[in-house]
Enzyme design. Structure first.
Site: not given
Ligand code: NAP
Length: 314
Positions: A85, A186-187, A209-210, A278-281
């Site tokens: 990060y 789902t995030s 995702r599946d 905004y993210g790249g999970m």
């Molecule tokens: N740019 C910004 O200011 C900002 C602010 C906040 C968050 N973010 C970003 O937003 C994203 C979500 O954050 P969050 O805290 O809401 O996440 P979270 O609740 O921890 O949820 C993670 C999400 O990512 C999916 N995921 C995990 N690994 C994956 C993979 N290998 N391939 C595809 N999908 C995957 C999960 O799907 P499943 O349910 O299937 O596990 C779930 O939907 C993150 O990338 C975070 O860094 C960015």
């Protein structure tokens, strides 16, 4: 005999120095001993994190000592520990965590903020080091919040709900009846998007995702207010518009996954639509078919004055 502080592990001395260097005047008020989850080098969290004792510190005149009640693990916390990060706390002795909620434990003698022991506060702006039991920081770093909300909501209000709100407001003027599309639905950000959109009469098309449990996840998202929820494999077809039914084509899309999941968001977007990444999970690059850049550009928005595309006919 060495003074007690010399006997402390090096990391804890560093922590202590960092705290002490912020003080203009050290008061006689002392924080309780604390425990922290910290790391000295970057790597996999299960390899580099450890729990350490943090010695008490004297509060500066305008410091507030807060007993942390709850702190989440956000994806960016993991990325900071991994060292991928861009904004990271210095090593060694980096304490994990960036948001959370705590209770005011003690106040420095010159604190002017309207804070009292027992008040709930969040670090605002969010700052490093919430994974510890007691935190001492200047009063300007704390923002009082209501204590009658669920603790886990207060602990997570700074990052994800506000990201969802700003994304819905800042990029495209949405009106009731419009639709948005998002992956990673789902995030927590995705769930906030669904709920905020619902409140404003905006429809949501959601991609997940599946994985085992995806049918159950669909049901949960629909209960939150999602209009449509699809797994990525369900979208492996040519004409996605046929899945929209009475919903309008979305003007705005959110991508927090990358790879093919980003292409699916683009596929749903209407001509001239906007995708916000905004993210790249998935840790995969965002891929976009060339034809979308050519044929999905804006061709019909009379309000558009700045489009420089050679394909734009306005
Ligand atoms: N740019 C910004 O200011 C900002 C602010 C906040 C968050 N973010 C970003 O937003 C994203 C979500 O954050 P969050 O805290 O809401 O996440 P979270 O609740 O921890 O949820 C993670 C999400 O990512 C999916 N995921 C995990 N690994 C994956 C993979 N290998 N391939 C595809 N999908 C995957 C999960 O799907 P499943 O349910 O299937 O596990 C779930 O939907 C993150 O990338 C975070 O860094 C960015």
């Amino acid at each position: 005999m060495a003074p007690p502080s010399r006997l402390l592990p090096a990391t804890l001395q560093i922590l202590r120095r960092r705290c002490a260097s912020r003080f203009s005047t050290a008061s006689s008020i002392v924080s309780p001993p604390s425990k922290a989850v910290l790391y000295d080098e970057h790597g996999a969290p299960d390899q580099v994190l450890r729990v350490a004792d943090v010695p008490p510190v004297h509060l500066g005149d305008r410091d507030v000592c807060v007993r942390m009640l709850a702190a989440p693990i956000n994806p960016s916390d993991i990325n900071r520990i991994e060292g991928v990060y861009p904004i990271r706390p210095p090593l060694p002795g980096a304490v994990g965590g960036c948001e959370g909620v705590g209770q005011v434990h003690a106040l420095g003698p010159a604190v002017t903020a309207p804070l009292s022991p027992g008040d709930w506060v969040i670090p605002s702006p969010s700052s490093f080091g919430t994974w510890q039991t007691y935190i001492v920081k200047n009063e300007s770093m704390w923002h009082k919040v209501r204590s009658d909300v669920p603790m886990e909501y207060a602990a997570t209000v700074t990052v994800n709900p506000l990201t969802a709100l700003r994304m819905l407001r800042d990029f495209v003027q949405l009106n009731p009846g419009d639709a948005i599309v998002q992956n990673g639905a789902t995030s927590i950000v995705g769930q906030c998007v669904i709920q905020l959109a619902k409140v404003h009469g905006i429809h949501t098309i959601n991609i997940i995702r599946d994985r085992p449990g995806s049918e159950e996840a669909k049901g949960k998202l629909k209960q939150l207010g999602a209009d449509e929820v699809f797994t990525e494999s369900q979208l492996d077809m040519k004409n996605l518009k046929s899945l929209l039914g009475a919903l309008p084509e979305p003007a705005l899309g959110f991508n927090c996954v990358g790879g093919n999941a980003a292409s699916l968001v683009l596929k749903f977007l209407r001509q001239g639509g906007t995708m916000v990444t905004y993210g790249g999970m998935s840790k995969r690059p965002v891929t976009a078919p060339t034809s979308y850049f050519i044929f999905k550009v804006c061709t019909s928005n009379p309000a558009c004055e700045s489009c420089a595309s050679q394909f734009c006919t306005t």
